[in-house]
Design a protein around this motif. Structure first.
Motif, mmCIF file in Angstrom:
data_model
loop_
_atom_site.group_PDB
_atom_site.id
_atom_site.type_symbol
_atom_site.label_atom_id
_atom_site.label_comp_id
_atom_site.label_asym_id
_atom_site.label_seq_id
_atom_site.Cartn_x
_atom_site.Cartn_y
_atom_site.Cartn_z
ATOM 1 N N ARG A 147 0.818 -1.218 0.000
ATOM 2 C CA ARG A 147 0.000 0.000 0.000
ATOM 3 C C ARG A 147 0.844 1.257 0.000
ATOM 4 O O ARG A 147 0.314 2.360 -0.136
ATOM 5 C CB ARG A 147 -0.900 0.009 1.238
ATOM 6 C CG ARG A 147 -1.946 -1.095 1.257
ATOM 7 C CD ARG A 147 -2.801 -1.035 2.520
ATOM 8 N NE ARG A 147 -2.048 -1.410 3.701
ATOM 9 C CZ ARG A 147 -2.297 -2.526 4.427
ATOM 10 N NH1 ARG A 147 -3.277 -3.327 4.102
ATOM 11 N NH2 ARG A 147 -1.567 -2.796 5.481
ATOM 12 N N ASP A 173 3.138 -1.342 5.753
ATOM 13 C CA ASP A 173 2.309 -1.337 4.542
ATOM 14 C C ASP A 173 2.952 -2.050 3.361
ATOM 15 O O ASP A 173 2.374 -2.128 2.284
ATOM 16 C CB ASP A 173 2.004 0.112 4.113
ATOM 17 C CG ASP A 173 0.879 0.715 4.940
ATOM 18 O OD1 ASP A 173 0.206 -0.048 5.658
ATOM 19 O OD2 ASP A 173 0.691 1.944 4.865
ATOM 20 N N HIS A 174 4.182 -2.542 3.546
ATOM 21 C CA HIS A 174 4.892 -3.188 2.440
ATOM 22 C C HIS A 174 5.749 -4.327 2.977
ATOM 23 O O HIS A 174 5.761 -4.574 4.189
ATOM 24 C CB HIS A 174 5.759 -2.159 1.703
ATOM 25 C CG HIS A 174 6.871 -1.606 2.540
ATOM 26 N ND1 HIS A 174 8.059 -2.269 2.735
ATOM 27 C CD2 HIS A 174 6.970 -0.461 3.279
ATOM 28 C CE1 HIS A 174 8.848 -1.552 3.521
ATOM 29 N NE2 HIS A 174 8.200 -0.448 3.883
ATOM 30 N N TYR A 209 3.279 -6.352 5.000
ATOM 31 C CA TYR A 209 2.053 -6.566 4.244
ATOM 32 C C TYR A 209 2.381 -6.638 2.755
ATOM 33 O O TYR A 209 3.216 -5.891 2.245
ATOM 34 C CB TYR A 209 1.064 -5.416 4.486
ATOM 35 C CG TYR A 209 0.028 -5.356 3.391
ATOM 36 C CD1 TYR A 209 -1.077 -6.194 3.424
ATOM 37 C CD2 TYR A 209 0.213 -4.530 2.278
ATOM 38 C CE1 TYR A 209 -1.986 -6.209 2.374
ATOM 39 C CE2 TYR A 209 -0.687 -4.536 1.225
ATOM 40 C CZ TYR A 209 -1.785 -5.380 1.278
ATOM 41 O OH TYR A 209 -2.654 -5.400 0.244
ATOM 42 N N ASN A 230 3.856 -1.577 -6.530
ATOM 43 C CA ASN A 230 2.828 -1.600 -5.492
ATOM 44 C C ASN A 230 1.668 -2.530 -5.870
ATOM 45 O O ASN A 230 1.645 -3.125 -6.953
ATOM 46 C CB ASN A 230 2.354 -0.169 -5.172
ATOM 47 C CG ASN A 230 1.642 0.480 -6.358
ATOM 48 O OD1 ASN A 230 1.074 -0.202 -7.210
ATOM 49 N ND2 ASN A 230 1.675 1.807 -6.410
ATOM 50 N N ASP A 231 0.705 -2.637 -4.956
ATOM 51 C CA ASP A 231 -0.442 -3.529 -5.169
ATOM 52 C C ASP A 231 -1.201 -3.188 -6.452
ATOM 53 O O ASP A 231 -1.582 -4.086 -7.216
ATOM 54 C CB ASP A 231 -1.441 -3.411 -4.001
ATOM 55 C CG ASP A 231 -0.978 -4.170 -2.763
ATOM 56 O OD1 ASP A 231 0.102 -4.790 -2.800
ATOM 57 O OD2 ASP A 231 -1.717 -4.131 -1.758
ATOM 58 N N ASP A 232 -1.467 -1.884 -6.674
ATOM 59 C CA ASP A 232 -2.287 -1.494 -7.829
ATOM 60 C C ASP A 232 -1.625 -1.871 -9.152
ATOM 61 O O ASP A 232 -2.278 -2.404 -10.057
ATOM 62 C CB ASP A 232 -2.556 0.025 -7.808
ATOM 63 C CG ASP A 232 -3.510 0.395 -6.685
ATOM 64 O OD1 ASP A 232 -4.183 -0.521 -6.155
ATOM 65 O OD2 ASP A 232 -3.559 1.586 -6.323
#
Ligand SMILES: *Cc1c(COP(=O)(O)O)cnc(C)c1O
Length: 405
Positions: A273, A279-280, A311, A341-343
């Motif tokens: 994220r 977040d990573h 994450y 990243n996720d996206d």
């Protein structure tokens, strides 16, 4: 090829050294009891990996059971869409059980058999390593104990069912947060008691010596095949190779085929994220040197110096460190490590499915996403991506979280 003092002509004879070090990274930081067990495994491995009997049995397994060699596919439509660069994927998704993990699990279980062990032990988080090891254990008729957190057992019901159908004992761990960390602890305690009869099978190029070396060697079949296949297909080597890095096994497998070549090598970590800690899971990008799970490497730490919570949208990549050899190759500058990243990852997942008819694992989609960006930057040339696994396991999660795009 030479970088600093390292001669890549003789790299695999020099690294790791006899104590399991890649420069300052690696080693075996474990209790004395386990040291003895690891030394026994190391000695057996050094003997067996030179034995033509062991090698020919492993080759036969790779061909007749795993379905190797896996092919390389040209991504014609995606290459056209992105401009001039030609993209290729090494199809580890077509390996039996749908990912590269069986490459080292079959090697580890064969080693257990040659050592006269009756059982293999491991922990699993999302269940992918557990399923691969249970498959190998069934093939060789070994007992298989898989330690798994109670929370993960609930979340990963299909993989739990697979392991049980394959004859493994799935041992529920309910201490603490009841996830991967507690499962690792419980598996280690069990191994300390039972090491005479079993071996602990680590699921990536991590853990104490000899595992980072052994898992790399078992995975190197990917790079050896890929180099030869790429030359046959195109008459030359790729300009760049790309793989995702969790613990680093699929990446070391591919990279080991190209370390001594004029090929740019990229390892891709999950930015999740964003850059905030938690977040990573981009340990090589944002971590610092430290010891965890028995080896020295680069890791993400919390304020107490303990492994930080991490994450990633890909459960196979959310590990707070990376294999010691990756830390070494990063410091040398031989491999460049970067993040997506996720996206970007989810976009690549749907793009590869729509344009090429291949549904990749979310882990592998990180490598695809990076290669798509790299292709635009390079403008011409060729890129070979390690497609470490297929995405069937990720269907429910992707549809629930992102819908169908
Ligand atoms: C487990 C897994 C990974 C991450 O592990 P590495 O040791 O970093 O290769 C990547 N891709 C797939 C499909 C996996 O199952």
């Amino acid at each position: 090829m030479k970088i600093q003092n390292i001669d890549f002509d003789t790299y695999f004879k020099q690294y790791p050294d006899k104590n399991g070090f890649f420069g300052k990274y690696g080693g075996a930081y474990i209790p004395d009891d386990l040291k003895k067990a690891m030394e026994e495994i190391t000695e057996a491995y050094y003997t067996i990996c030179k034995s033509s009997k062991f090698i020919s049995e492993l080759r036969q397994i790779r061909r007749d059971f795993q379905g190797r060699p896996t092919p390389i596919s040209h991504l014609d439509r995606l290459s056209t869409e992105l401009g001039g660069v030609q993209l290729y994927v090494k199809r580890e998704d077509l390996n039996h059980t749908g990912a590269h993990k069986l490459n080292h699990c079959m090697g580890e279980a064969l080693l257990a058999k040659y050592m006269g062990k009756k059982k293999v032990i491991a922990e699993t988080g999302a269940g992918q390593h557990g399923v691969a090891l249970a498959t190998a254990a069934a093939y060789f008729g070994l007992e298989c104990d898989i330690y798994m957190g109670a929370v993960d057992i609930k979340k990963q019901a299909p993989n739990v069912a697979r392991m049980k159908i394959l004859g493994a004992n799935v041992i529920e761990v309910s201490e603490g947060l009841a996830t991967l960390k507690e499962a690792v602890d419980a598996a280690f305690v069990a191994y300390c008691k039972e090491y005479k009869d079993c071996i602990y099978c680590i699921g990536s190029t991590v853990g104490p010596h000899p595992f980072p070396m052994m898992v790399r060697d078992f995975q190197s079949v990917v790079g050896i095949e890929a180099r030869e296949q790429f030359l046959n297909l195109t008459g030359e080597l790729p300009d760049a190779v790309v793989a995702c890095v969790g613990g680093g096994s699929n990446a070391m497998g591919l990279f080991s085929g190209f370390l001594n070549d004029p090929v740019d090598i990229y390892g891709v970590e999950p930015l999740g994220r964003g850059k905030t800690l938690g977040d990573h899971a981009a340990s090589l990008a944002y971590g610092t040197e430290g010891i965890m799970h028995g080896f020295n490497s680069i890791m993400l730490k919390d304020e107490n110096g303990e492994p930080a919570p991490v994450y990633s949208v890909a459960s196979g990549l959310d590990y707070p460190s990376s294999g010691p050899e990756h830390a070494f190759l990063r410091d040398l500058g031989r491999v460049k490590y970067d993040v997506v990243n996720d996206d970007e990852t989810i976009h690549a997942f749907f793009t590869l499915a729509k344009l090429e008819g291949i549904i990749p694992a979310i882990e592998s989609s990180h490598a695809v996403a990076y290669a798509m960006k790299l292709a635009k930057k390079m403008g011409k040339g060729s890129i070979l991506i390690n497609l470490s696994g297929r995405g069937d396991k990720d269907m429910d999660y992707v549809i629930e979280k992102y819908g169908i795009r």
